[in-house]
Design a protein around this motif. Structure first.
Motif, PDB file in Angstrom:
ATOM      1  N   LEU A   1     -35.964 -67.664 -46.344  1.00  0.00           N
ATOM      2  CA  LEU A   1     -35.939 -68.493 -45.141  1.00  0.00           C
ATOM      3  C   LEU A   1     -37.154 -68.110 -44.308  1.00  0.00           C
ATOM      4  O   LEU A   1     -37.272 -66.972 -43.845  1.00  0.00           O
ATOM      5  CB  LEU A   1     -34.659 -68.271 -44.337  1.00  0.00           C
ATOM      6  CG  LEU A   1     -34.578 -69.042 -43.007  1.00  0.00           C
ATOM      7  CD1 LEU A   1     -34.575 -70.553 -43.261  1.00  0.00           C
ATOM      8  CD2 LEU A   1     -33.343 -68.633 -42.214  1.00  0.00           C
TER       9      LEU A   1
ATOM     10  N   THR B   1     -39.520 -68.740 -41.004  1.00  0.00           N
ATOM     11  CA  THR B   1     -39.489 -69.297 -39.649  1.00  0.00           C
ATOM     12  C   THR B   1     -40.821 -69.044 -38.963  1.00  0.00           C
ATOM     13  O   THR B   1     -41.449 -67.996 -39.155  1.00  0.00           O
ATOM     14  CB  THR B   1     -38.358 -68.669 -38.812  1.00  0.00           C
ATOM     15  OG1 THR B   1     -38.530 -67.246 -38.771  1.00  0.00           O
ATOM     16  CG2 THR B   1     -37.000 -68.989 -39.398  1.00  0.00           C
TER      17      THR B   1
ATOM     18  N   THR C   1     -36.881 -73.437 -46.100  1.00  0.00           N
ATOM     19  CA  THR C   1     -36.429 -72.587 -47.202  1.00  0.00           C
ATOM     20  C   THR C   1     -37.441 -72.638 -48.341  1.00  0.00           C
ATOM     21  O   THR C   1     -37.993 -73.697 -48.649  1.00  0.00           O
ATOM     22  CB  THR C   1     -35.052 -73.049 -47.709  1.00  0.00           C
ATOM     23  OG1 THR C   1     -34.106 -72.963 -46.641  1.00  0.00           O
ATOM     24  CG2 THR C   1     -34.574 -72.167 -48.856  1.00  0.00           C
TER      25      THR C   1
END
Length: 442
Positions: A357, A359, A368
């Motif tokens: 994941l 960010t 993802t």
């Protein structure tokens, strides 16, 4: 006049004299020949199976060792040439042509191959590296060699006995460390991972039905531990040595037939005869009517100080590196701390799954990443079950994100692993930013 230290001095002189006693170099030369042929066979097998392409050139990214990100395969045909150099060095070692130089070329080229991708690590590669280093240090190639026959080196048919014991210890450490590593609950109480491996081979003729019996994995596990822990002692004892070597051959032929573990069983069968008497190759050849003339032996050659120091350094490496994982907190089976070079042969079966994941805290974007987007399937299988490789992969994912215009990203992993058939558990804390972790060798 006697002093308080006289007995100690006398004992030191006796020990020194015993270690310096001259013995036949034939067993060391036979070890050199076997080692060279194994190196050549391994490299030629690597070429023949197309592994240069699939393992070295195909990956978009390699899971490198910490501090060795600069190591990469040679481009194009250079990658195949690299492996061919290893094969040629092995043949040169076997025939004794410029022996020490060939061993040096082997060490540089082979270690470079090992460092390309940590997912390719194998314990017997580490063994071959250490044995190659030992042979580089010792004065091998002075008998039974092209160098000796052509006069490039001064022929010599004897070596100090400590050199033979150094070679024996290099081979024997594999068994001893493997035996110590088997003293764990999974191996001795659950019979795993042997239970899973044998159950998958229940269709084998003659022995397949035995693999379905509940006690078979435990019996095999205990027998394997007993073999590894005691075989060196049986090989050292002269009376039991022939039968011990028969046990070595039976054991390794069995593992070669049952499990896909490459050249390792054949390597151990080829290297273990170093435990026989130093003159065993000459005796064996005489029995079949072949007499290899010994070169005239002049005064016993002195051993340079650097040779003794280097050999002692390798002894320290052989003790510290395989056992260093005991200095780390946790279980090496789970956290891999101290795994590389530990000679933990056939002890663990890991299956895992992982996804990343990513960010971007600046833009609050999140997405993802599947490991297969950046890595080959064989790499994915390793990084999904080994913490250090998962962290390395996270750094690659972060670098790719930065290249795509996200200068600062965080990479977390949803990774699960099952070890030796146990219930799945998380490989890492899912809240941990793996891209922020420093990659350090352990």
């Amino acid at each position: 006049m006697l002093t308080a230290t006289a007995p100690v001095d006398r004992a030191v002189r006796q020990v020194t004299a015993a270690h310096a006693r001259a013995v036949s170099s034939a067993s060391l030369e036979a070890l050199r020949i076997a080692f060279g042929l194994l190196v050549a066979a391994s490299a030629l097998r690597f070429l023949a199976r197309g592994w240069v392409g699939s393992l070295h050139l195909a990956p978009e990214h390699h899971l490198t060792y910490p501090g060795f990100d600069w190591v990469a395969p040679l481009p194009g045909a250079g990658a195949s040439l690299h492996v061919a150099v290893v094969a040629f060095a092995g043949l040169a070692i076997a025939v004794g042509w410029r022996t020490r130089a060939a061993l040096g070329v082997f060490l540089v080229a082979f270690v470079w191959m090992e460092l390309i991708d940590a997912a390719l690590y194998l314990n017997h590669y580490w063994l071959m590296t250490l044995l190659g280093a030992l042979l580089f240090v010792l004065p091998v190639g002075r008998a039974w060699s092209f160098d000796a026959w052509t006069g490039r080196v001064t022929p010599s048919s004897e070596v100090p006995v400590w050199m033979v014991w150094a070679a024996r210890s290099q081979v024997g450490i594999v068994y001893v460390v493997a035996g110590i590593a088997k003293l764990n609950a999974d191996w001795l109480l659950r019979g795993e991972p042997l239970g899973m491996w044998l159950a998958a081979r229940g269709d084998r003729p003659l022995v397949g039905s035995l693999f379905d019996l509940p006690l078979t994995p435990l019996v095999a596990s205990w027998a394997g531990a007993a073999f590894d822990l005691t075989i060196v002692g049986w090989l050292v004892w002269r009376r039991s040595r022939p039968w011990a070597y028969v046990a070595v051959v039976v054991f390794h032929l069995s593992t070669a037939a049952l499990f896909q573990i490459g050249l390792f069983p054949w390597a151990m069968m080829a290297l273990t005869p170093v435990f026989f008497a130093p003159s065993w190759p000459e005796r064996m050849l005489r029995r079949i009517g072949v007499v290899v003339p010994r070169p005239p032996q002049a005064d016993a050659p002195t051993t340079p100080t650097w040779v003794r120091r280097a050999a002692l350094g390798l002894v320290v490496v052989n003790l510290v590196v395989p056992l260093r994982h005991y200095a780390y907190a946790g279980d090496v089976t789970e956290n891999e701390a101290g795994y590389y070079g530990s000679l933990r042969v056939m002890l663990t079966e890991k299956t895992g799954t992982a996804r990343f994941l990513v960010t971007d805290p600046t833009t609050d974007q999140a997405w993802t990443v599947a490991p297969g987007d950046y890595f080959e399937p064989w790499q994915v299988g390793q990084l999904a079950s080994r913490r250090d490789l998962l962290i390395t992969a996270a750094h690659v994912v972060a670098a790719e994100a930065r290249a795509d215009g996200h200068p600062r990203v965080e990479v977390r992993a949803d990774a699960w692993v099952s070890i030796n058939g146990r219930q799945r558990r998380r490989l890492v804390d899912p809240a941990l930013d793996l891209a922020a972790l420093e990659r350090r060798p352990r």
